[in-house]
Design an enzyme around this catalytic site. Structure first.
Site, PDB file in Angstrom:
ATOM      1  N   SER A 174      27.590  88.915 -17.396  1.00 38.77           N
ATOM      2  CA  SER A 174      27.883  90.351 -17.280  1.00 38.77           C
ATOM      3  C   SER A 174      29.034  90.773 -18.196  1.00 38.77           C
ATOM      4  O   SER A 174      28.942  91.798 -18.887  1.00 38.77           O
ATOM      5  CB  SER A 174      28.184  90.722 -15.832  1.00 38.77           C
ATOM      6  N   HIS A 218      23.346  84.630 -11.544  1.00 40.33           N
ATOM      7  CA  HIS A 218      24.693  85.184 -11.727  1.00 40.33           C
ATOM      8  C   HIS A 218      25.050  85.947 -10.446  1.00 40.33           C
ATOM      9  O   HIS A 218      25.117  85.337  -9.384  1.00 40.33           O
ATOM     10  CB  HIS A 218      24.666  86.042 -12.993  1.00 40.33           C
ATOM     11  N   HIS A 246      28.319  75.511 -11.391  1.00 46.90           N
ATOM     12  CA  HIS A 246      28.929  76.543 -12.241  1.00 46.90           C
ATOM     13  C   HIS A 246      28.843  76.121 -13.689  1.00 46.90           C
ATOM     14  O   HIS A 246      28.906  74.923 -14.004  1.00 46.90           O
ATOM     15  CB  HIS A 246      30.395  76.780 -11.855  1.00 46.90           C
ATOM     16  N   ARG A 252      38.096  80.862  -5.451  1.00 48.99           N
ATOM     17  CA  ARG A 252      37.636  82.084  -4.777  1.00 48.99           C
ATOM     18  C   ARG A 252      36.876  81.711  -3.501  1.00 48.99           C
ATOM     19  O   ARG A 252      36.982  82.381  -2.482  1.00 48.99           O
ATOM     20  CB  ARG A 252      36.749  82.918  -5.720  1.00 48.99           C
ATOM     21  N   ASP A 287      30.129  82.547  -4.551  1.00 48.69           N
ATOM     22  CA  ASP A 287      29.043  83.136  -3.754  1.00 48.69           C
ATOM     23  C   ASP A 287      28.711  82.339  -2.498  1.00 48.69           C
ATOM     24  O   ASP A 287      28.006  82.834  -1.621  1.00 48.69           O
ATOM     25  CB  ASP A 287      27.792  83.276  -4.623  1.00 48.69           C
TER      26      ASP A 287
HETATM   27  N1  AMX Z   1      21.136  73.389  -7.277  1.00 49.54           N
HETATM   28  C1  AMX Z   1      20.205  72.645  -7.913  1.00 49.54           C
HETATM   29  N2  AMX Z   1      20.241  72.347  -9.213  1.00 49.54           N
HETATM   30  C2  AMX Z   1      21.310  72.806  -9.907  1.00 49.54           C
HETATM   31  C3  AMX Z   1      22.339  73.534  -9.304  1.00 49.54           C
HETATM   32  C4  AMX Z   1      22.232  73.840  -7.918  1.00 49.54           C
HETATM   33  N3  AMX Z   1      23.118  74.584  -7.285  1.00 49.54           N
HETATM   34  N4  AMX Z   1      23.251  73.838 -10.253  1.00 49.54           N
HETATM   35  C5  AMX Z   1      22.804  73.295 -11.405  1.00 49.54           C
HETATM   36  N5  AMX Z   1      21.621  72.683 -11.201  1.00 49.54           N
HETATM   37  C6  AMX Z   1      20.742  72.059 -12.189  1.00 49.54           C
HETATM   38  C7  AMX Z   1      20.366  73.140 -13.226  1.00 49.54           C
HETATM   39  O1  AMX Z   1      19.270  73.948 -12.761  1.00 49.54           O
HETATM   40  C8  AMX Z   1      19.997  72.268 -14.402  1.00 49.54           C
HETATM   41  O2  AMX Z   1      18.699  71.764 -14.190  1.00 49.54           O
HETATM   42  P1  AMX Z   1      17.651  71.627 -15.414  1.00 49.54           P
HETATM   43  O3  AMX Z   1      18.279  70.609 -16.324  1.00 49.54           O
HETATM   44  O4  AMX Z   1      16.400  71.192 -14.755  1.00 49.54           O
HETATM   45  O5  AMX Z   1      17.547  72.992 -16.036  1.00 49.54           O
HETATM   46  C9  AMX Z   1      20.973  71.117 -14.286  1.00 49.54           C
HETATM   47  O6  AMX Z   1      21.440  71.115 -12.924  1.00 49.54           O
HETATM   48  C10 AMX Z   1      22.198  71.253 -15.189  1.00 49.54           C
HETATM   49  O7  AMX Z   1      22.792  72.517 -14.951  1.00 49.54           O
HETATM   50  P2  AMX Z   1      24.373  72.710 -15.155  1.00 49.54           P
HETATM   51  O8  AMX Z   1      24.691  72.450 -16.582  1.00 49.54           O
HETATM   52  O9  AMX Z   1      25.134  71.965 -14.132  1.00 49.54           O
HETATM   53  O10 AMX Z   1      24.540  74.242 -14.792  1.00 49.54           O
HETATM   54  P3  AMX Z   1      24.290  75.499 -15.747  1.00 49.54           P
HETATM   55  O11 AMX Z   1      25.546  75.753 -16.506  1.00 49.54           O
HETATM   56  O12 AMX Z   1      23.036  75.358 -16.526  1.00 49.54           O
HETATM   57  O13 AMX Z   1      24.059  76.653 -14.679  1.00 49.54           O
HETATM   58  C11 AMX Z   1      24.484  77.815 -12.696  1.00 49.54           C
HETATM   59  C12 AMX Z   1      25.111  77.131 -13.890  1.00 49.54           C
HETATM   60  C13 AMX Z   1      25.570  78.540 -11.889  1.00 49.54           C
HETATM   61  C14 AMX Z   1      23.481  78.880 -13.169  1.00 49.54           C
HETATM   62  C15 AMX Z   1      23.780  76.755 -11.800  1.00 49.54           C
HETATM   63  O14 AMX Z   1      24.729  75.853 -11.308  1.00 49.54           O
HETATM   64  C16 AMX Z   1      22.974  77.354 -10.663  1.00 49.54           C
HETATM   65  O15 AMX Z   1      21.814  77.735 -10.857  1.00 49.54           O
HETATM   66  N6  AMX Z   1      23.617  77.473  -9.431  1.00 49.54           N
HETATM   67  C17 AMX Z   1      22.965  78.108  -8.320  1.00 49.54           C
HETATM   68  C18 AMX Z   1      23.015  79.600  -8.477  1.00 49.54           C
HETATM   69  C19 AMX Z   1      24.428  80.125  -8.316  1.00 49.54           C
HETATM   70  O16 AMX Z   1      25.132  79.749  -7.408  1.00 49.54           O
HETATM   71  N7  AMX Z   1      24.835  81.053  -9.201  1.00 49.54           N
HETATM   72  C20 AMX Z   1      26.126  81.715  -9.090  1.00 49.54           C
HETATM   73  C21 AMX Z   1      27.089  81.326 -10.181  1.00 49.54           C
HETATM   74  C22 AMX Z   1      28.381  82.118 -10.040  1.00 49.54           C
HETATM   75  C23 AMX Z   1      28.166  83.540 -10.408  1.00 49.54           C
HETATM   76  O17 AMX Z   1      27.944  83.857 -11.565  1.00 49.54           O
HETATM   77  N8  AMX Z   1      28.214  84.433  -9.460  1.00 49.54           N
END
Ligand code: AMX
Length: 424
Positions: free
Chosen positions: A233, A263, A309, A318, A364
């Site tokens: 964002s 996000h 993250h 947070r 979150d």
């Molecule tokens: N559950 C399951 N798998 C997860 C995970 C979780 N909470 N977090 C990361 N992974 C997986 C990813 O999907 C990715 O899988 P892939 O290789 O098959 O695509 C792998 O682990 C590596 O990911 P990463 O490098 O650790 O994370 P990222 O930087 O690609 O993504 C984020 C970060 C936040 C999108 C991811 O951790 C996620 O999807 N978390 C759950 C959703 C969430 O909580 N989002 C909120 C973030 C904070 C915000 O912006 N408000």
């Protein structure tokens, strides 16, 4: 102490001097290299932008203008906005000046309500918020200044003007969307005597005889305010602003990014997941039951919302602040206890799963439990709450960018063929 405008007016020449000096004397220093994997992997970790409002060291979490967030959990929304913009906390007079300025601008014009009323009744609250922000674009003072030929180094002033109007109206809009979308009764007008977070809680209809609920809203606004420049964002907002689009266009674009489930929408997904756990087990599950449920989620190819993250590698401060607030005020709440139990179990499951680089909770994972406790059980609304706060970060970055006369952004993309030839 100077008010917000005066403080910026004093500091901007200093910041400009610092940037100019860095560019002139060190412009050829390499601060980051990009691997092929990073180019294909969302530019994770590539240092290619400057943002002074906040930073997120992976091992510490959010620092607002250098101050750890954990030291700022008692300040007001006005304080945090002032800090983001200027790098200093306001004194009483500067805080009151900003409070009054925001209160003066908080009334939303009627045409915006008409736009919202014309949307389908089942519109997502984020779609409503975003549409309302965009609808106000015709009021931009920045566009007026640009069209009048105002010099580039003065753009920040009309940008600040727009940002104050936008921020002031965010809580009025967000509260009205809550009441409109979830049949909570007529809109409640802002009270010009209240501070920003009290006013927001008042307009939501949850605060009149409950100062604790108003304090939760204050904490919510403080904790979500900014998370450096590269998140979806903030980056979108700043990218759109770099084309000299005004704050209404830029913030609306940023809010579209915040609406994604990876996000800002994660808070709605997260409480949804927590409630699924509660419903499946009829209350608080055992650690073993919870472990199995987490594995079911992962094995079905879904993520566990609220965990992981892109930057952080520790528990999000947070999350800790929200969890502490919940434990302090209503530790026996079932959802608060469930959030605590998930925190005891999920990191180990994610470590065993072996994919997420960060197995720890982000903001979150706990925020929804507080809203739920105070009766705000409509989780599709939660990202709107996040937005009211995060617009402070987007706006302070927009003002800073215009003050620093940041250029239009234009990274270089490459084709698969280019990559194949390069690696030969
Ligand atoms: N559950 C399951 N798998 C997860 C995970 C979780 N909470 N977090 C990361 N992974 C997986 C990813 O999907 C990715 O899988 P892939 O290789 O098959 O695509 C792998 O682990 C590596 O990911 P990463 O490098 O650790 O994370 P990222 O930087 O690609 O993504 C984020 C970060 C936040 C999108 C991811 O951790 C996620 O999807 N978390 C759950 C959703 C969430 O909580 N989002 C909120 C973030 C904070 C915000 O912006 N408000």
């Amino acid at each position: 102490m100077a008010n917000l405008f005066e403080s910026l007016e004093q500091q901007i020449p200093v910041w400009r001097g610092q940037l100019k000096d860095l560019a002139k004397n060190h412009g050829d220093k390499v601060i980051s290299e990009v691997t092929l994997a990073q180019a294909m992997g969302g530019a994770r970790g590539v240092k290619s932008m400057v943002c002074d409002t906040s930073e997120v060291p992976p091992d510490q979490g959010l620092l607002i203008r250098g101050t750890p967030l954990a030291e700022l959990t008692d300040v007001s929304a006005e304080d945090i906005f002032y800090l983001l913009c200027t790098g200093e906390l306001p004194d009483d007079a500067a805080r009151e000046n900003l409070r009054a300025e925001l209160a003066r601008r908080a009334v939303v014009p009627d045409y915006v309500w008409q736009v919202l009323e014309a949307l389908p009744k089942n519109s997502h609250p984020m779609c409503m918020l975003d549409t309302a922000v965009l609808a106000m674009q015709g009021e931009s003072k920045f566009v007026e200044a640009y069209n009048a030929g105002v010099s580039k180094d003065e753009f920040w002033k009309s940008m600040l003007d727009d940002c104050l109007t936008l921020q002031a109206r965010m809580s009025t809009l967000a509260a009205a969307i809550y009441r409109m979308r979830f049949d909570k009764g007529p809109r409640i007008d802002p009270n010009p005597d209240y501070d920003y977070s009290h006013n927001f809680a008042h307009m939501l209809g949850i605060a009149e005889d409950n100062p604790e609920a108003a304090d939760m809203i204050r904490l919510y606004l403080v904790l979500h305010c900014d998370h450096e420049g590269g998140n979806v964002s903030a980056h979108t907002c700043s990218l759109v602003g770099s084309a000299l689009s005004d704050a209404f266009y830029s913030v609306s674009a940023g809010l579209n990014g915040l609406s994604g489930p990876l996000h800002g929408l994660a808070n709605q997904e997260c409480l949804n997941w927590v409630l699924q756990v509660r419903d499946k087990f009829g209350g608080l599950p055992s650690e073993e039951q919870l472990r199995e449920f987490a594995w079911e989620t992962l094995n079905s190819g879904r993520v566990i919302p609220g965990y992981g993250h892109a930057v952080l590698r520790v528990t999000d401060p947070r999350f800790t602040a929200f969890k502490d607030f919940g434990m302090k005020h209503f530790g026996d709440d079932e959802i608060v206890q469930l959030v605590g139990r998930i925190f005891d179990v999920v990191p180990d499951v994610l470590k065993e799963h072996g994919k997420a680089k960060n197995p720890w909770p982000n903001v979150d994972a706990a925020s929804g439990s507080l809203l739920h406790h105070y009766g705000m059980t409509e989780f599709p609304y939660y990202t709107v709450m996040f937005s009211v706060s995060r617009v402070m970060g987007m706006c302070s970055q927009l003002v800073w960018n215009r003050a620093m006369m940041a250029p239009i952004e234009r990274p270089k993309s490459v084709t698969i063929k280019w990559l194949q030839e390069f690696v030969k």
